[in-house]
Design an enzyme around this catalytic site. Structure first.
Site, PDB file in Angstrom:
ATOM      1  N   GLY A 186      39.695  43.470  51.033  1.00  0.00           N
ATOM      2  CA  GLY A 186      38.770  43.935  50.126  1.00  0.00           C
ATOM      3  C   GLY A 186      37.536  42.967  49.773  1.00  0.00           C
ATOM      4  O   GLY A 186      37.028  43.182  48.862  1.00  0.00           O
ATOM      5  N   ASP A 237      41.792  50.018  56.030  1.00  0.00           N
ATOM      6  CA  ASP A 237      42.032  50.473  54.883  1.00  0.00           C
ATOM      7  C   ASP A 237      43.429  49.971  54.228  1.00  0.00           C
ATOM      8  O   ASP A 237      44.585  50.209  54.882  1.00  0.00           O
ATOM      9  CB  ASP A 237      42.150  52.043  54.742  1.00  0.00           C
ATOM     10  CG  ASP A 237      42.691  52.470  53.410  1.00  0.00           C
ATOM     11  OD1 ASP A 237      42.922  52.069  52.599  1.00  0.00           O
ATOM     12  OD2 ASP A 237      42.389  53.807  53.248  1.00  0.00           O
ATOM     13  N   LYS A 252      40.211  39.805  45.559  1.00  0.00           N
ATOM     14  CA  LYS A 252      39.312  39.300  44.431  1.00  0.00           C
ATOM     15  C   LYS A 252      38.814  40.807  44.032  1.00  0.00           C
ATOM     16  O   LYS A 252      38.040  41.488  44.647  1.00  0.00           O
ATOM     17  CB  LYS A 252      38.263  38.626  44.787  1.00  0.00           C
ATOM     18  CG  LYS A 252      37.569  38.214  43.510  1.00  0.00           C
ATOM     19  CD  LYS A 252      36.078  37.154  44.120  1.00  0.00           C
ATOM     20  CE  LYS A 252      35.379  36.722  43.064  1.00  0.00           C
ATOM     21  NZ  LYS A 252      34.759  37.717  42.406  1.00  0.00           N
ATOM     22  N   HIS A 256      42.290  45.682  40.209  1.00  0.00           N
ATOM     23  CA  HIS A 256      42.245  46.320  38.968  1.00  0.00           C
ATOM     24  C   HIS A 256      41.478  47.854  39.258  1.00  0.00           C
ATOM     25  O   HIS A 256      41.201  48.253  38.040  1.00  0.00           O
ATOM     26  CB  HIS A 256      41.018  45.293  38.018  1.00  0.00           C
ATOM     27  CG  HIS A 256      39.676  45.354  38.364  1.00  0.00           C
ATOM     28  ND1 HIS A 256      38.626  44.955  37.655  1.00  0.00           N
ATOM     29  CD2 HIS A 256      39.284  45.476  39.692  1.00  0.00           C
ATOM     30  CE1 HIS A 256      37.293  44.862  38.382  1.00  0.00           C
ATOM     31  NE2 HIS A 256      37.839  45.223  39.455  1.00  0.00           N
TER      32      HIS A 256
END
Length: 348
Positions: A186, A237, A252, A256
């Protein structure tokens, strides 16, 4: 209310403090308006009158003065003794040529969808779910890249610029001794990965992200780029699978965005294909270790309302990693707003 200490400024009464908080959406609007008008680019090294700035950006002089006065109260621009305006450290960050600029972030914060989702925060708190899909019929990233490609590009620029401010700190704090290949999962356009490859000439890297994101990777990492011989771009993905072998995996600002169940499932998927003994390093704000709780707590709510995610405490991050089958190791500060939360893939 207690009297202020001798020499201290009188405290603002609670009703006025609450009033300011309730109407702080006006500050967001003011910063976004400044970015849209291009005020920071129009203002050079010398102060300018409101009239000169109004001419430069095509605005009404009187109402531009209202905007600048509000911004100056928050140290975005500074009013001079003769009624003109000059730059401050923060206003310079709205320039398009600022090395660690925040113009894209300011534009994103005031984008139409942002006002819509914030207005339904109470619904997200009641349900524990993002309100984005209910409003727009699809998740945030699908909407940005499929329905609003200009906003999607703005989002990618904002994330890249934000990453520039923490990449050097992360690279300095991250111990890569014994790592031959690092995979940034990501990783967006590859801002952090490029910083690491520049810092460690013997290191190889993998940038893994969605196809449309990888296609716009930093030119230095793409075919023909100066680091292409040490970097592989992989589209995919991470919820489906991460077909990447590495010694160290970085995520990183990724975890969240997810609720606990999604985070555990994605990390378990990553660990399933990762070599035993490899490291998994989450690079996140840690709610109970941050020096900037005023940022982290608002981002916590933004993750909820936009994607159903959350910022987490050290204990909560440890729980997510453990439930995913990883062995928690440590939390390391970086000197920036993020920490390194490290775990290891256990052996068979």
């Amino acid at each position: 209310m207690a009297d202020p200490a001798p020499g201290a400024a009188p405290a603002t009464p609670a009703p006025l403090r609450l009033h300011a908080l309730a109407y702080s959406l006006g500050v967001t609007a003011a910063v976004t308006a400044a970015a849209r008008l291009g005020l920071a680019d129009a203002l050079g090294e010398e102060p300018l009158s409101v009239g000169a700035l109004a001419t430069a950006v095509g605005a009404d002089e009187e109402t531009l003065g209202q905007l600048l006065r509000a911004l100056a109260c928050h140290e975005v621009f500074r009013e001079t003794e003769d009624g003109g305006y000059t730059h401050t450290e923060m206003s310079r960050l709205l320039r398009t040529d600022a090395p660690a600029g925040r113009r894209a972030m300011a534009l994103l914060a005031g984008a139409p969808f942002a006002w819509q989702i914030w207005s339904r925060l109470d619904e997200a708190v009641r349900s524990g779910q993002s309100v984005f899909q209910d409003l727009y019929g699809k998740p945030l990233f699908a909407y940005l890249h499929q329905d609003e490609p200009e906003l999607g590009a703005l989002f990618d620029r904002a994330m890249a610029k934000s990453g520039e401010t923490t990449a050097a700190a992360v690279a300095a704090a991250l111990d890569l001794s014994g790592t031959g290949t690092v995979a940034d999962i990501g990783g967006g356009r590859g801002t952090l990965l490029r910083t690491l490859l520049d810092r460690h000439p013997a290191l190889n890297g993998v940038l893994f992200d969605l196809p449309q994101v990888v296609a716009d990777a930093d030119p230095a990492l793409r075919t023909g780029g100066e680091l292409a011989d040490r970097c592989r771009l992989v589209a995919g993905d991470c919820h489906v699978g991460v077909p990447v072998k590495a010694d160290t995996y970085l995520l990183k600002g990724v975890v969240h965005m997810w609720n606990d169940a999604t985070a555990v499932a994605a990390l378990r998927t990553l660990a399933r294909n990762a070599p035993a003994g490899s490291r998994v390093v989450l690079i996140e704000q840690v709610l109970d270790a941050t020096d900037t709780p005023e940022i982290a707590t608002v981002m916590n709510l933004l993750m909820l309302v936009s994607q159903g995610g959350r910022e987490r405490t050290e204990r909560e991050l440890r729980s997510v990693l453990t439930r995913a089958g990883l062995e928690f190791c440590s939390v390391t500060p970086t000197g920036s707003v993020v920490h390194l939360v490290e775990a290891v893939v256990p052996g068979p």
